[in-house]
Scaffold this motif. Structure first.
Motif, PDB file in Angstrom:
ATOM      1  N   ASN A 222       0.803  -1.226   0.000  1.00 29.98           N
ATOM      2  CA  ASN A 222       0.000   0.000   0.000  1.00 29.98           C
ATOM      3  C   ASN A 222       0.838   1.279   0.000  1.00 29.98           C
ATOM      4  OD1 ASN A 222       0.870  -0.485   2.619  1.00 29.98           O
ATOM      5  ND2 ASN A 222      -0.949   0.380   3.551  1.00 29.98           N
ATOM      6  N   ILE A 223       2.151   1.172   0.159  1.00 31.97           N
ATOM      7  CA  ILE A 223       2.982   2.378   0.110  1.00 31.97           C
ATOM      8  C   ILE A 223       3.677   2.552  -1.247  1.00 31.97           C
ATOM      9  CG2 ILE A 223       3.305   2.382   2.599  1.00 31.97           C
ATOM     10  CD1 ILE A 223       6.149   1.472   2.214  1.00 31.97           C
ATOM     11  N   TYR A 224       3.607   1.534  -2.097  1.00 27.07           N
ATOM     12  CA  TYR A 224       4.228   1.591  -3.422  1.00 27.07           C
ATOM     13  C   TYR A 224       3.226   2.068  -4.472  1.00 27.07           C
ATOM     14  CZ  TYR A 224       7.611  -1.716  -1.420  1.00 27.07           C
ATOM     15  OH  TYR A 224       8.534  -2.329  -0.633  1.00 27.07           O
ATOM     16  N   ILE A 225       3.729   2.755  -5.467  1.00 29.89           N
ATOM     17  CA  ILE A 225       2.955   3.046  -6.661  1.00 29.89           C
ATOM     18  C   ILE A 225       3.591   2.210  -7.769  1.00 29.89           C
ATOM     19  CG2 ILE A 225       2.288   4.789  -8.352  1.00 29.89           C
ATOM     20  CD1 ILE A 225       2.410   6.838  -6.033  1.00 29.89           C
ATOM     21  N   GLY A 226       2.910   1.181  -8.191  1.00 27.96           N
ATOM     22  CA  GLY A 226       3.472   0.277  -9.193  1.00 27.96           C
ATOM     23  C   GLY A 226       4.539  -0.628  -8.619  1.00 27.96           C
ATOM     24  N   LYS A 227       5.191  -1.353  -9.494  1.00 27.27           N
ATOM     25  CA  LYS A 227       6.268  -2.267  -9.098  1.00 27.27           C
ATOM     26  C   LYS A 227       7.606  -1.550  -9.153  1.00 27.27           C
ATOM     27  CE  LYS A 227       3.983  -6.437 -10.714  1.00 27.27           C
ATOM     28  NZ  LYS A 227       4.111  -7.670 -11.476  1.00 27.27           N
ATOM     29  N   PRO A 228       8.596  -2.048  -8.395  1.00 26.90           N
ATOM     30  CA  PRO A 228       9.932  -1.474  -8.515  1.00 26.90           C
ATOM     31  C   PRO A 228      10.451  -1.640  -9.950  1.00 26.90           C
ATOM     32  CG  PRO A 228       9.800  -2.950  -6.635  1.00 26.90           C
ATOM     33  CD  PRO A 228       8.534  -3.120  -7.409  1.00 26.90           C
ATOM     34  N   GLU A 229      11.244  -0.673 -10.382  1.00 27.98           N
ATOM     35  CA  GLU A 229      11.848  -0.721 -11.704  1.00 27.98           C
ATOM     36  C   GLU A 229      13.317  -1.102 -11.551  1.00 27.98           C
ATOM     37  OE1 GLU A 229      11.110   2.853 -13.993  1.00 27.98           O
ATOM     38  OE2 GLU A 229       9.184   3.092 -12.964  1.00 27.98           O
ATOM     39  N   PHE A 230      13.687  -2.264 -12.096  1.00 27.71           N
ATOM     40  CA  PHE A 230      15.059  -2.751 -11.985  1.00 27.71           C
ATOM     41  C   PHE A 230      15.907  -2.187 -13.112  1.00 27.71           C
ATOM     42  CE2 PHE A 230      18.373  -5.876 -13.021  1.00 27.71           C
ATOM     43  CZ  PHE A 230      19.061  -5.862 -11.816  1.00 27.71           C
ATOM     44  N   GLU A 231      17.113  -1.742 -12.755  1.00 27.55           N
ATOM     45  CA  GLU A 231      18.110  -1.298 -13.721  1.00 27.55           C
ATOM     46  C   GLU A 231      19.453  -1.860 -13.309  1.00 27.55           C
ATOM     47  OE1 GLU A 231      16.718   3.126 -14.947  1.00 27.55           O
ATOM     48  OE2 GLU A 231      17.587   2.942 -12.946  1.00 27.55           O
ATOM     49  N   TRP A 232      20.309  -2.103 -14.264  1.00 28.79           N
ATOM     50  CA  TRP A 232      21.662  -2.542 -13.917  1.00 28.79           C
ATOM     51  C   TRP A 232      22.677  -1.848 -14.803  1.00 28.79           C
ATOM     52  CZ3 TRP A 232      24.546  -4.890 -17.677  1.00 28.79           C
ATOM     53  CH2 TRP A 232      23.874  -5.481 -18.732  1.00 28.79           C
ATOM     54  N   PHE A 233      23.896  -1.770 -14.271  1.00 30.60           N
ATOM     55  CA  PHE A 233      24.980  -1.079 -14.960  1.00 30.60           C
ATOM     56  C   PHE A 233      26.280  -1.834 -14.710  1.00 30.60           C
ATOM     57  CE2 PHE A 233      21.810   1.891 -13.576  1.00 30.60           C
ATOM     58  CZ  PHE A 233      21.573   2.671 -14.694  1.00 30.60           C
ATOM     59  N   GLU A 234      27.114  -1.910 -15.721  1.00 32.39           N
ATOM     60  CA  GLU A 234      28.464  -2.421 -15.546  1.00 32.39           C
ATOM     61  C   GLU A 234      29.412  -1.224 -15.533  1.00 32.39           C
ATOM     62  OE1 GLU A 234      29.463  -6.490 -17.112  1.00 32.39           O
ATOM     63  OE2 GLU A 234      27.970  -5.841 -18.574  1.00 32.39           O
ATOM     64  N   ILE A 235      30.333  -1.225 -14.595  1.00 35.07           N
ATOM     65  CA  ILE A 235      31.298  -0.140 -14.509  1.00 35.07           C
ATOM     66  C   ILE A 235      32.340  -0.369 -15.599  1.00 35.07           C
ATOM     67  CG2 ILE A 235      33.027   0.969 -13.050  1.00 35.07           C
ATOM     68  CD1 ILE A 235      31.320   0.068 -10.638  1.00 35.07           C
ATOM     69  N   VAL A 236      32.475   0.612 -16.474  1.00 36.37           N
ATOM     70  CA  VAL A 236      33.378   0.446 -17.617  1.00 36.37           C
ATOM     71  C   VAL A 236      34.623   1.314 -17.515  1.00 36.37           C
ATOM     72  CG1 VAL A 236      31.571  -0.350 -19.186  1.00 36.37           C
ATOM     73  CG2 VAL A 236      32.030   2.084 -19.000  1.00 36.37           C
ATOM     74  N   VAL A 237      34.618   2.323 -16.667  1.00 36.67           N
ATOM     75  CA  VAL A 237      35.801   3.161 -16.478  1.00 36.67           C
ATOM     76  C   VAL A 237      35.989   3.372 -14.992  1.00 36.67           C
ATOM     77  CG1 VAL A 237      36.812   5.436 -16.856  1.00 36.67           C
ATOM     78  CG2 VAL A 237      35.475   4.368 -18.666  1.00 36.67           C
TER      79      VAL A 237
END
Length: 100
Positions: free
Chosen positions: A85-100
């Motif tokens: 009840n405290i969320y609006i929608g589902k969490p949005e997952f993102e990922w990143f690889e460190i390249v520098v």
């Protein structure tokens, strides 16, 4: 290095409840192979919601993927649905690889 992020949209006025959920949560990450660091971030507050993000750093994407299939992952997320009840929608997952 690999960074995994979940972005959450939280109902206005429920920010403290969401923060307390994370403060009192057992992550089960301390002894997970490849885990480096965790940050819990609060972002901008808009009229419709407040943005939060969980941010974890890992040695590699493979070790992160291994964790998502582990008992530690299941334990850490066992009660995740209790506060829908405290969320609006589902969490949005993102990922990143460190390249520098």
């Amino acid at each position: 290095m690999f960074i995994a992020m979940n972005r959450f949209k939280i109902v206005p006025g429920r920010e403290k409840d969401f923060i307390n959920l994370w403060k009192n949560r057992e992550t089960h990450l301390d002894n997970v192979s490849g885990f480096k660091k965790f940050n819990f971030l609060q972002g901008p507050q808009k009229e419709e919601f407040t943005i939060f993000a969980s941010n974890s750093t890992w040695e590699s994407k493979e070790l992160f993927d291994d964790w998502t299939k582990s008992e530690a992952f299941r334990k850490a997320h066992a009660n995740a649905g209790d506060a829908k009840n405290i969320y609006i929608g589902k969490p949005e997952f993102e990922w990143f690889e460190i390249v520098v």
